[in-house]
Design an enzyme around this catalytic site. Structure first.
Site, PDB file in Angstrom:
ATOM      1  N   GLU A  31      51.064  27.525  32.505  1.00 22.29           N
ATOM      2  CA  GLU A  31      49.691  27.921  32.938  1.00 22.29           C
ATOM      3  C   GLU A  31      49.924  29.178  33.701  1.00 22.29           C
ATOM      4  O   GLU A  31      49.338  29.608  34.574  1.00 22.29           O
ATOM      5  CB  GLU A  31      49.135  26.882  34.039  1.00 22.29           C
ATOM      6  CG  GLU A  31      48.840  25.588  33.353  1.00 22.29           C
ATOM      7  CD  GLU A  31      47.621  24.717  33.979  1.00 22.29           C
ATOM      8  OE1 GLU A  31      46.694  25.249  34.648  1.00 22.29           O
ATOM      9  OE2 GLU A  31      47.676  23.549  33.686  1.00 22.29           O
ATOM     10  N   GLY A  32      50.753  30.135  33.175  1.00 19.05           N
ATOM     11  CA  GLY A  32      51.190  31.118  33.589  1.00 19.05           C
ATOM     12  C   GLY A  32      52.453  31.242  34.529  1.00 19.05           C
ATOM     13  O   GLY A  32      52.370  30.724  35.438  1.00 19.05           O
ATOM     14  N   LEU A  82      45.996  26.554  24.085  1.00 17.57           N
ATOM     15  CA  LEU A  82      46.007  27.982  23.864  1.00 17.57           C
ATOM     16  C   LEU A  82      47.330  28.350  23.230  1.00 17.57           C
ATOM     17  O   LEU A  82      47.584  29.081  22.286  1.00 17.57           O
ATOM     18  CB  LEU A  82      45.837  28.315  25.262  1.00 17.57           C
ATOM     19  CG  LEU A  82      45.821  30.198  25.604  1.00 17.57           C
ATOM     20  CD1 LEU A  82      44.859  30.725  24.673  1.00 17.57           C
ATOM     21  CD2 LEU A  82      45.639  30.329  26.993  1.00 17.57           C
ATOM     22  N   GLN A  84      69.923  18.596  48.689  1.00 21.12           N
ATOM     23  CA  GLN A  84      71.191  19.118  49.461  1.00 21.12           C
ATOM     24  C   GLN A  84      71.586  18.062  50.675  1.00 21.12           C
ATOM     25  O   GLN A  84      72.382  17.589  50.786  1.00 21.12           O
ATOM     26  CB  GLN A  84      70.990  20.325  50.188  1.00 21.12           C
ATOM     27  CG  GLN A  84      72.348  21.201  50.314  1.00 21.12           C
ATOM     28  CD  GLN A  84      73.276  21.459  49.413  1.00 21.12           C
ATOM     29  OE1 GLN A  84      72.805  21.398  48.055  1.00 21.12           O
ATOM     30  NE2 GLN A  84      74.434  21.719  49.732  1.00 21.12           N
TER      31      GLN A  84
HETATM   32  N1  COS Z   1      38.662  35.208  34.218  1.00 18.89           N
HETATM   33  C1  COS Z   1      37.500  35.733  33.307  1.00 18.89           C
HETATM   34  N2  COS Z   1      37.879  36.622  32.693  1.00 18.89           N
HETATM   35  C2  COS Z   1      39.113  37.431  32.719  1.00 18.89           C
HETATM   36  C3  COS Z   1      40.010  36.819  33.519  1.00 18.89           C
HETATM   37  C4  COS Z   1      39.565  35.916  34.538  1.00 18.89           C
HETATM   38  N3  COS Z   1      40.570  35.120  35.394  1.00 18.89           N
HETATM   39  N4  COS Z   1      41.223  37.491  33.570  1.00 18.89           N
HETATM   40  C5  COS Z   1      41.067  38.501  32.514  1.00 18.89           C
HETATM   41  N5  COS Z   1      39.679  38.226  31.947  1.00 18.89           N
HETATM   42  C6  COS Z   1      38.865  39.120  30.847  1.00 18.89           C
HETATM   43  C7  COS Z   1      39.004  40.665  31.335  1.00 18.89           C
HETATM   44  O1  COS Z   1      37.843  40.887  32.003  1.00 18.89           O
HETATM   45  C8  COS Z   1      38.952  41.351  29.992  1.00 18.89           C
HETATM   46  O2  COS Z   1      37.756  41.300  29.361  1.00 18.89           O
HETATM   47  P1  COS Z   1      37.006  42.261  28.782  1.00 18.89           P
HETATM   48  O3  COS Z   1      37.333  41.942  27.074  1.00 18.89           O
HETATM   49  O4  COS Z   1      35.557  42.371  28.636  1.00 18.89           O
HETATM   50  O5  COS Z   1      37.841  43.631  28.884  1.00 18.89           O
HETATM   51  C9  COS Z   1      39.658  40.407  28.972  1.00 18.89           C
HETATM   52  O6  COS Z   1      39.785  39.071  29.734  1.00 18.89           O
HETATM   53  C10 COS Z   1      41.095  40.713  28.868  1.00 18.89           C
HETATM   54  O7  COS Z   1      41.851  40.763  30.137  1.00 18.89           O
HETATM   55  P2  COS Z   1      43.202  41.564  30.433  1.00 18.89           P
HETATM   56  O8  COS Z   1      42.853  43.007  29.895  1.00 18.89           O
HETATM   57  O9  COS Z   1      43.565  41.240  31.850  1.00 18.89           O
HETATM   58  O10 COS Z   1      43.986  40.791  29.488  1.00 18.89           O
HETATM   59  P3  COS Z   1      45.797  41.055  29.407  1.00 18.89           P
HETATM   60  O11 COS Z   1      45.894  40.931  27.859  1.00 18.89           O
HETATM   61  O12 COS Z   1      45.972  42.180  30.296  1.00 18.89           O
HETATM   62  O13 COS Z   1      46.336  39.601  29.968  1.00 18.89           O
HETATM   63  C11 COS Z   1      47.077  37.944  31.584  1.00 18.89           C
HETATM   64  C12 COS Z   1      46.336  39.270  31.172  1.00 18.89           C
HETATM   65  C13 COS Z   1      48.728  38.493  31.335  1.00 18.89           C
HETATM   66  C14 COS Z   1      46.873  37.685  33.015  1.00 18.89           C
HETATM   67  C15 COS Z   1      46.829  36.800  30.756  1.00 18.89           C
HETATM   68  O14 COS Z   1      47.243  37.285  29.120  1.00 18.89           O
HETATM   69  C16 COS Z   1      47.557  35.612  31.149  1.00 18.89           C
HETATM   70  O15 COS Z   1      47.046  35.009  32.089  1.00 18.89           O
HETATM   71  N6  COS Z   1      48.603  35.156  30.521  1.00 18.89           N
HETATM   72  C17 COS Z   1      49.385  34.056  30.486  1.00 18.89           C
HETATM   73  C18 COS Z   1      48.733  33.072  29.919  1.00 18.89           C
HETATM   74  C19 COS Z   1      49.170  31.607  30.472  1.00 18.89           C
HETATM   75  O16 COS Z   1      48.895  31.488  31.327  1.00 18.89           O
HETATM   76  N7  COS Z   1      49.434  30.843  29.406  1.00 18.89           N
HETATM   77  C20 COS Z   1      49.923  29.358  29.663  1.00 18.89           C
HETATM   78  C21 COS Z   1      48.944  28.683  28.672  1.00 18.89           C
HETATM   79  S1  COS Z   1      48.510  27.079  29.575  1.00 18.89           S
HETATM   80  S2  COS Z   1      50.003  26.158  29.722  1.00 18.89           S
END
Ligand code: COS
Length: 384
Positions: free
Chosen positions: A363-364, A125, A336
């Site tokens: 993973e976030g 990703l 420590q």
């Molecule tokens: N499960 C299923 N669907 C999800 C979900 C979940 N846990 N969280 C969000 N979605 C869906 C939402 O329902 C939304 O759907 P629609 O397209 O129908 O509207 C879509 O995904 C977008 O969700 P959202 O608006 O929450 O997205 P954001 O851009 O606000 O991002 C965060 C949300 C920041 C939480 C997300 O980008 C994230 O987790 N980022 C970190 C990424 C990460 O962990 N990277 C590490 C990679 S692996 S080392």
């Protein structure tokens, strides 16, 4: 929720604990020093079913429930976070995502090989310029007849170089934003992709972290996982699963820190008694115990919801955030308590500290978990 483990859960915990003590922990320091991927460990682990714990038996797993899955992950994490990371990616990000979103043919094609360890999987990703804001990935997926052509780079991909297949997310329709992102299952033999190992990491030095190189990789139509445009949701769902595994692994690190601190502090003498007899040392140990048990309970609560098939995004973020921060504090306290010896790899606590650091990033990040929890609590989206 019942806090007594079932006999199946007790049994699998014992299996994982014995294996971790016998086969994983003894070589952890050397693997860390030499950046050696734990291939030999995985080979021995596979016949026990531990590479496919929560996958149903019909697809090659051993059908653990999510509490059993957390117990195994904690025990492996207690011994070596590099091995645990390899496993978290294999099981929680790749296998469980195929199980949830795959067609019957995709499940039959990939899951038995992943569960047996014949194939290692990776999860692509993150990109060089897209981490927390995962909607902004630039890897493109373009149709060519019935095939797709994937082009781009993926960064910090655990298992990347050693993988035989990859679950990769690519943008198939930029005009649709995150609703253009599509998930692909790439068989490396059928559709070769490149990789470049990343070295010089602070921790997880014996896990494989790589850049994935996708230079016009041609994949067939049946490589799409789920629907075209459903990739972002699949990625988020996979991360709900991966974060649970990271949280359980972090509990393992914290427990390892307690175990090491107790062993050392009951043997090392100062001011005429074992240092465990000093109140300030006991305070550090008490803090570690409280936080580790609180973290474990958060993991189990998220696991209980997952067992019931109920939403668990919020509870998983709570567990991941708290467990990863608690593990870091526990490792710091363990160093420590060890004094100068804690600063040397003669004792494992410096490795626990280095390995714990990434749990707050991958993973976030901790900050992403706080945004998710804040959004659930206030109803206000700070990310839009
Ligand atoms: N499960 C299923 N669907 C999800 C979900 C979940 N846990 N969280 C969000 N979605 C869906 C939402 O329902 C939304 O759907 P629609 O397209 O129908 O509207 C879509 O995904 C977008 O969700 P959202 O608006 O929450 O997205 P954001 O851009 O606000 O991002 C965060 C949300 C920041 C939480 C997300 O980008 C994230 O987790 N980022 C970190 C990424 C990460 O962990 N990277 C590490 C990679 S692996 S080392």
């Amino acid at each position: 929720m019942d806090f007594d483990l079932t006999s199946d859960q007790e049994q699998v915990r014992k299996l994982a604990r014995d294996f971790a003590d016998r086969e994983i922990a003894p070589g952890a320091r050397e693997r860390d020093r030499n950046e050696t991927f734990p291939a030999d460990v995985l080979k021995k682990m596979a016949p026990l079913g531990l590479l496919g714990g929560p996958v149903p038996e019909e697809y090659g797993g051993i059908g653990l429930d999510f509490i059993g899955h957390a117990l195994v992950t904690e025990e492996i994490g207690r011994a070596d976070s590099s091995v645990r990371t390899t496993l978290s990616v294999q099981i929680s990000l790749v296998e469980l995502t195929i199980l949830k979103f795959g067609t019957e043919a995709q499940k039959r094609r990939y899951l038995p090989k992943l569960c047996s360890g014949e194939t290692l999987g990776c999860f692509g990703l993150t990109e060089p310029e897209a981490g927390s804001d995962a909607t902004k990935i630039r890897t493109s997926a373009k149709r060519d007849g019935r095939d797709w052509i994937l082009r781009g780079r993926k960064m910090w991909i655990s298992n990347g170089s050693v993988s035989g297949m990859a679950l990769v997310f690519a943008q198939a329709d930029p005009a649709k934003g995150h609703r253009g992102i599509t998930a692909f299952l790439i068989d490396r033999e059928e559709s070769p992709y490149g990789s470049q190992g990343l070295h010089g990491k602070l921790g997880l030095r014996s896990s494989d972290s790589s850049e994935l190189i996708l230079d016009d990789v041609r994949v067939p139509a049946d490589a799409v996982l789920g629907e075209v445009g459903e990739g972002f949701k699949i990625a988020m769902s996979a991360l709900d699963s991966g974060r649970y595994s990271v949280a359980a692994g972090a509990v393992g690190v914290a427990q390892a820190c307690i175990d090491a601190a107790v062993t050392y502090s009951t043997q090392r003498q100062s001011f005429g008694k074992p240092i465990a007899g000093h109140q300030l040392v006991q305070e550090m140990i008490a803090d570690m115990v409280v936080e580790t048990e609180a973290a474990r309970l958060l993991v189990w609560r998220a696991g209980d919801l997952k067992n019931k098939g109920r939403p668990s995004t919020r509870e998983t973020s709570l567990a991941k955030l708290y467990a990863s921060e608690a593990a870091q504090r526990a490792a710091d306290n363990a160093i420590q308590i060890h004094g100068g010896y804690g600063f040397s790899d003669e004792f494992p606590v410096e490795r626990y500290w280095r390995d714990a650091r990434v749990n707050r990033l991958y993973e976030g990040t901790t900050q992403i978990q706080k945004l998710i929890i804040g959004r659930f609590t206030t109803g206000v989206d700070a990310m839009s």
